[in-house]
Scaffold this motif. Structure first.
Motif, short mmCIF file in Angstrom:
data_model
loop_
_atom_site.label_atom_id
_atom_site.label_comp_id
_atom_site.label_asym_id
_atom_site.label_seq_id
_atom_site.Cartn_x
_atom_site.Cartn_y
_atom_site.Cartn_z
N ALA A 328 60.29 56.19 75.30
CA ALA A 328 60.33 56.57 76.71
C ALA A 328 60.12 58.07 76.87
O ALA A 328 59.49 58.53 77.84
CB ALA A 328 61.67 56.15 77.33
N ALA A 329 60.64 58.87 75.93
CA ALA A 329 60.45 60.32 75.98
C ALA A 329 58.98 60.67 75.80
O ALA A 329 58.48 61.62 76.43
CB ALA A 329 61.29 60.99 74.89
N VAL A 330 58.28 59.91 74.97
CA VAL A 330 56.83 60.12 74.80
C VAL A 330 56.13 59.92 76.14
O VAL A 330 55.31 60.75 76.57
CB VAL A 330 56.26 59.15 73.74
N ILE A 331 56.43 58.79 76.80
CA ILE A 331 55.77 58.48 78.07
C ILE A 331 56.09 59.52 79.13
O ILE A 331 55.20 60.02 79.84
CB ILE A 331 56.20 57.08 78.55
N ALA A 332 57.39 59.87 79.25
CA ALA A 332 57.82 60.78 80.31
C ALA A 332 57.23 62.18 80.12
O ALA A 332 56.74 62.79 81.08
CB ALA A 332 59.35 60.85 80.34
N SER A 333 57.27 62.70 78.91
CA SER A 333 56.74 64.05 78.68
C SER A 333 55.22 64.08 78.74
O SER A 333 54.62 65.03 79.26
CB SER A 333 57.22 64.58 77.32
N ALA A 334 54.58 63.02 78.22
CA ALA A 334 53.11 62.97 78.27
C ALA A 334 52.62 62.88 79.71
O ALA A 334 51.57 63.43 80.05
CB ALA A 334 52.60 61.78 77.46
#
Length: 420
Positions: A328-334
């Motif tokens: 989820a951190a990948v999606i949110a930051s990307a």
């Protein structure tokens, strides 16, 4: 007519609670569409809604397992912020020194490192909860405070940007989509997979002597699922890319700029959510680990007496939650293209609300992955709709809080009436 409708619904054997959630979502969409003069139910807004829901939806699938085992995780929002900051620092300040800017391995190494951190932190929390018998509420509340502070110390509060261009594709946007052709391919594959799964499920029930649905009910449900899949693909392929984005993308590829409209298609974060949902559903329904999770949530004492290592199971559940938080951190930051110190703020409440609204019982033992996804979509639709209508942020928080309490009350009343 009413009696015929009741028989029809009964023949389909649908979860009435799920029907209620779908009905609530439809009412929300129609209401916001009316108040926004038809701007809510449009390809553009549905595309944005799907991307905005993605990170919370991924974490909500893991929160189902956590709550089913009678625990809670208040740290996911802060952990998302910490992992996002670590991944941002890794790909902006560290890896380019060794690999060079925009190296094709940067995004891969970044994601592997982020997921590893998530698993380690989640497992550590699970060990304290399972083996030291510290309540999950206290452990994860401490985590909420520690990880948010740790995220600040990584860069002393400075925003990390710009992120690797390949990494940013995982957040959606103009370039982070499949395009029309690949979207149709994914839709067709998903349709075939759905039909195959329904056939296999029917055969398995028949082999074990379980009661089968009438064939007309199976065909009806199959038709609904196919219509939803292909309908979603059609909507996503109805949202054209801005001309400036088309020019930028094709010039970067060294290709001739097309004269026809280029469509977004399905966003990559949505594909990630779909893959995660399928994997988590298989884990919940088809694996020993999934059966142990629901058995432990239903009756921890009986599960332990039957030979289930409930302490180790707790470690595994929280490690899985940590891994999903990293994704989820990948999606949110990307999606943002940068990482600020406020990334993931209050996400823990949105994730818990999504799982609970989706039918996961706080008493444990009951919950579904598709319910959590639907709950996440309802929560995001509520927030996005209020923002489009012009509702102030403080009032949005009041409404979301009220809806959460109402959802828990309705869930308790439903289960009491159903005798669960």
């Amino acid at each position: 007519m009413t009696e015929t409708l009741k028989k029809f619904v009964a023949g389909l054997e649908l979860d009435t609670r799920m029907l209620g959630m779908i009905g609530a979502l439809v009412i929300l969409w129609l209401s916001f569409n009316m108040f926004t003069d038809g701007r809510f139910i449009t390809p553009r807004n549905i595309f944005n809604l799907s991307v905005q829901t993605a990170s919370v939806a991924v974490m909500a699938t893991g929160m189902v397992f956590v709550i089913v085992t009678r625990h809670i995780d208040l740290s996911v929002g802060s952990l998302l912020g910490l992992i996002g900051m670590l991944m941002g620092t890794l790909q902006v300040h560290i890896l380019p020194q060794f690999l060079g800017l925009e190296h094709p391995l940067i995004w891969v190494i970044t994601i592997v490192a982020g997921v590893a951190v998530g698993v380690i932190v989640g497992a550590a929390q699970g060990w304290v909860i399972g083996y030291l018998a510290v309540p999950s509420f206290i452990v994860t509340l401490g985590g909420l405070l520690m990880y948010r502070g740790a995220a600040w110390w990584v860069t002393t509060g400075q925003t990390v940007a710009p992120l690797d261009s390949n990494f940013r594709l995982l957040g959606g946007g103009a370039e982070g989509t499949l395009g029309a052709g690949l979207s149709w391919l994914v839709g067709i594959i998903a349709t075939i997979a759905a039909v195959v799964m329904m056939v296999l499920s029917r055969r398995q029930k028949n082999s074990h002597g379980f009661k089968l649905k009438p064939l007309w009910a199976e065909f009806t449900l199959g038709g609904i699922v196919i219509a939803l899949i292909l309908g979603f693909v059609t909507v996503m392929n109805s949202y054209p890319l801005p001309k400036g984005a088309v020019r930028r993308i094709y010039e970067a590829r060294g290709e001739e700029i097309p004269q026809f409209a280029v469509m977004h298609g399905i966003a990559i974060p949505v594909v990630i959510v779909i893959v995660i949902a399928i994997i988590m559903t298989i884990i919940a329904r088809r694996t020993r680990f999934g059966r142990y999770v629901f058995a432990t949530g239903g009756n921890p004492e009986a599960a332990e007496l039957s030979g289930i290592n409930t302490k180790l199971l707790t470690v595994k559940v929280f490690a899985l939650m940590g891994a999903l938080t990293a994704i989820a951190a990948v999606i949110a930051s990307a999606r943002l293209g940068s990482v600020g110190n406020d990334l993931g703020t209050l996400d823990e409440l949105r994730v818990i609300a999504a799982a609970v609204i989706g039918g996961t019982a706080l008493a444990g033992g009951i919950g579904t992955i598709y319910g959590a996804l639907l709950g996440a979509l309802i929560m995001q639709s509520l927030q996005s709709g209020m923002a489009m209508v012009g509702v102030d942020a403080p009032l949005q928080s009041i409404v979301v809080g009220f809806v959460l309490v109402l959802a828990v009350y309705l869930d308790i009343a439903y289960r009491r009436r159903a005798g669960q």
